[in-house]
Enzyme design. Structure first.
Site, PDB file in Angstrom:
ATOM      1  CG  ASP A  44      38.224  31.589   2.215  1.00 45.16           C
ATOM      2  OD1 ASP A  44      38.521  30.992   3.085  1.00 45.16           O
ATOM      3  OD2 ASP A  44      39.191  32.257   1.598  1.00 45.16           O
ATOM      4  CE  LYS A 123      45.801  33.789   6.261  1.00 49.99           C
ATOM      5  NZ  LYS A 123      46.349  32.432   5.417  1.00 49.99           N
ATOM      6  CB  CYS A 413      27.896   3.961 -15.240  1.00 52.02           C
ATOM      7  SG  CYS A 413      29.430   4.193 -13.819  1.00 52.02           S
TER       8      CYS A 413
END
Length: 689
Positions: A44, A123, A413
């Site tokens: 959202d 809902k 890494c």
């Protein structure tokens, strides 16, 4: 996220590109794969940022903007069903002020002096469906899909207990829409069965319902404890009733399950009282809800309000606040992405929040760890609002043990052990080892074969990992020689674990099918940093053909100023993205790989397929008071016809519609010699368009 008020136009363009790609990926994971990647609240937040940017820079709205879409493109395994009336999603309200704004927008749009009754209902957190009846007989069941085209689930929907197959005393054609869900206790029982049978458990009730409904074998669906509620009549609802409350009464009389927990509110106070009641009692309900839906009760008023691209104006969803839990941070692992970005992930002591067991949470970046002072063995607060991967909100410092361990940002890494180059101020840390890094190579192959790129069905995450581990593929090119390699090998792929004759045949068929690809898809599939679908289309439109594209990219490597300027002048390609393009094509191996792919693939020239109309992409400004229609209604009509409505007049403005008491905008339009019309001319124009 950047401050929208301070953002530049170039930064806005880049951010809109990134948001479009991210939200599209999250939509696909949620609606198609039934596997959400981020929390509802994070989604959202991204979506609202996109809306705010578009409101500030309407001329930058993308063709693939998330605000124009709902859901995701459907998968290929089910037949397609086109919805006569789109199944759109709802806009969201997060607090009381958002709800008051929703009510005010209705009053302003419809020019009402009094409160219009609002129908309120829970809902349900499930899967939306449509069911069509002809002469009272159920003929078609469909998912929402992308809102316009869904998947045919007729056989599966018929297995749901008490779902009517035949109804009496209804119109010749009837559509009902609703939500299919699994109750909390049924979900726990289902997961227990899955565990006992050695199968993967479902993440939450919604995923379980979606996965159950989207089975090719309806006998599997029949064994799942699916339930449903109907809440609208789709294309036919106004033939049955004149309001939402009347419609539900009628549908109940027809034998459908409706949610009896509802309220017809006659004031804002009644709306908020119902919301508080549901929020307080949600844990006592047998099913999961994540908010309350408000919609205008009167269908005639709904018709006048109409829709925006992805949602109705007459309805909204008032979301509940996130659920908070607390658990222990056991460790922090690091994932390496396609472009080399390192992302820390919190490994947690499993905790159940809202019926879902959570054991991981994304930490987004390494500065987040320092900012929140997260340490291994800390007790942390988790936020979940429909999450699968929730968010860590902070540390419970009162419970911090004495033996906590700080997390050191890696120097090398974690995949290829190459040295990482970064400063303490860097938010994003990347491995620069490119395709020599196994993790980046794996993610690049995954991206290349994905749905929106080369679209090679049958090459999912597990399959790609398997083929790399077995040494059957090591780069993008190897994919297209996989059949040849398999044919000449004694160890056949179809005889290996997880494969069979049919799955291998289908894979080879899909690889062959993918060799015909459009230029925008091909460019997107290459995995150039910040080149999402929209920017890939921009590049394809500019260069037209594969041969011209690769020739121009080779010129870019020689620092040819003309091609550099051409790219820089493309709307949407700013300096930062241009650097990413240059960096990609500066790698000789990338050019060589693309040339070899060009010899194997049939890369179609770019074709502009979008239909044009008189107002498509025109920038329109409304100023002054319009005599017969509200400003909101005029804006809605313009956008429906493809125009972009701006709040201010600039040299980019195509048309100004001036009403009574038009002021500075009208003056500026005259100074810039922009076309100006009144309301009567506007109404004539849109009628002709």
């Amino acid at each position: 996220m950047q401050n929208i008020d301070l953002i530049s136009e170039e930064e806005a363009q880049k951010l809109l590109e990134e948001l479009a790609d991210k939200i599209a990926a999250y939509n696909h994971a949620y609606y198609i794969e039934d596997n959400p990647l981020v929390s509802d609240s994070e989604y959202d937040q991204l979506f609202n940022t996109n809306l705010k940017l578009e409101q500030k820079f309407p001329h930058l709205i993308l063709e693939n903007s998330p605000s124009k879409k709902v859901g995701a493109k459907i998968a290929n395994k089910f037949a397609k069903v086109t919805h006569q009336v789109p199944m759109l999603s709802l806009s969201n309200a997060f607090d009381e002020q958002d709800v008051r704004d929703f009510v005010d927008r209705i009053k302003i749009f419809l020019r009402l002096n009094e409160f219009a009754p609002i129908f309120c209902e829970p809902k349900i957190d499930g899967l939306s469906f449509s069911a069509v009846y002809k002469h009272g007989v159920l003929t078609t069941g469909a998912t929402r899909g992308d809102g316009y085209v869904g998947e045919d689930i007729t056989a599966n929907i018929k297995t749901i207990k008490n779902f009517p197959h035949k109804i009496d005393n209804v119109p010749e054609f009837l559509e009902v829409r609703g939500e299919i869900y699994i109750e909390k206790q049924d979900f726990l029982n289902l997961n227990k069965e899955q565990e006992e049978q050695g199968k993967d458990k479902f993440a939450n009730p919604r995923n379980a319902a979606a996965g159950s409904l989207r089975q090719l074998d309806s006998s599997i669906t029949a064994k799942r404890p699916l339930k449903y509620f109907v809440y609208s009549g789709g294309v036919t609802e106004q033939n049955l009733a004149s309001s939402q409350d009347q419609l539900l009464t009628k549908l109940k009389e027809c034998g459908f399950n409706i949610n009896e927990i509802s309220k017809l509110a006659s004031s804002e106070e009644e709306i908020f009282a119902f919301y508080e009641y549901l929020k307080t009692n949600r844990e006592n309900l047998p099913y999961e809800i994540d908010g309350v839906v408000y919609k205008l009760n009167d269908f005639a008023l709904q018709n006048r309000m109409g829709f925006i691209a992805r949602s109705p104006r007459f309805a909204t969803a008032h979301k509940f606040p996130a659920i908070i839990g607390q658990t222990k941070l056991l460790s922090i692992t690091v994932q390496v992405g396609r472009t080399g970005t390192l992302t820390p992930v919190a490994e947690l002591e499993p905790i159940e929040i809202g019926g879902v067991t959570v054991s991981r949470a994304t930490l987004h970046n390494f500065q987040e760890i320092a900012r929140k002072d997260l340490r291994i063995k800390d007790y942390v607060f988790l936020q979940r609002a429909g999450d699968v991967i929730p968010k860590i909100m902070g540390v419970d410092f009162d419970k911090r043990p004495n033996d906590t361990e700080t997390f050191d940002t890696p120097l090398f890494c974690l995949s290829c052990n190459s040295k990482l180059h970064y400063t303490p101020e860097d938010i994003i840390i990347r491995c620069d080892n490119g395709l020599n890094c196994p993790a980046q190579n794996y993610e690049r192959i995954r991206h290349f074969v994905s749905k929106n790129a080369m679209d090679i069905e049958g090459l999912g995450r597990k399959q790609v990992e398997f083929l790399i581990d077995k040494g059957l593929i090591s780069n993008l090119l190897d994919i297209f020689f996989l059949k040849e390699k398999n044919d000449s090998s004694l160890a056949k792929l179809e005889n290996m674990d997880g494969w069979g004759k049919k799955s291998v045949e289908n894979l080879f068929k899909n690889i062959e099918k993918s060799k015909n690809v459009s230029l925008p898809r091909f460019i997107y599939a290459l995995g150039i940093r910040h080149i999402g679908e929209q920017n890939a289309k921009l590049l394809a439109r500019e260069f037209g053909s594969y041969n011209n594209f690769i020739a121009q990219m080779e010129l870019l490597r020689t620092n040819e100023p003309d091609i550099y300027q051409k790219l820089k002048n493309l709307e949407g390609i700013g300096d930062k993205i241009l650097v990413d393009i240059i960096d990609f094509f500066d790698v000789k191996e990338n050019i060589e790989l693309i040339k070899k792919l060009g010899e194997i693939l049939n890369i179609e020239d770019y074709k502009e397929t979008r239909e044009q109309s008189g107002l498509t992409d025109k920038i329109v400004v409304f100023t002054g008071s319009l005599p017969t229609i509200s400003r909101a209604e005029a804006k809605a009509t313009a956008e429906k016809l493809g125009a972009k409505v701006a709040v201010g007049v600039s040299s980019n403005t195509d048309l100004v519609v001036a009403g009574v008491d038009a002021g500075s905008k009208l003056k500026k339009a005259k100074e810039l010699n922009i076309k100006i019309i009144d309301e009567e001319e506007w109404l004539t124009l849109i009628k002709n368009v």
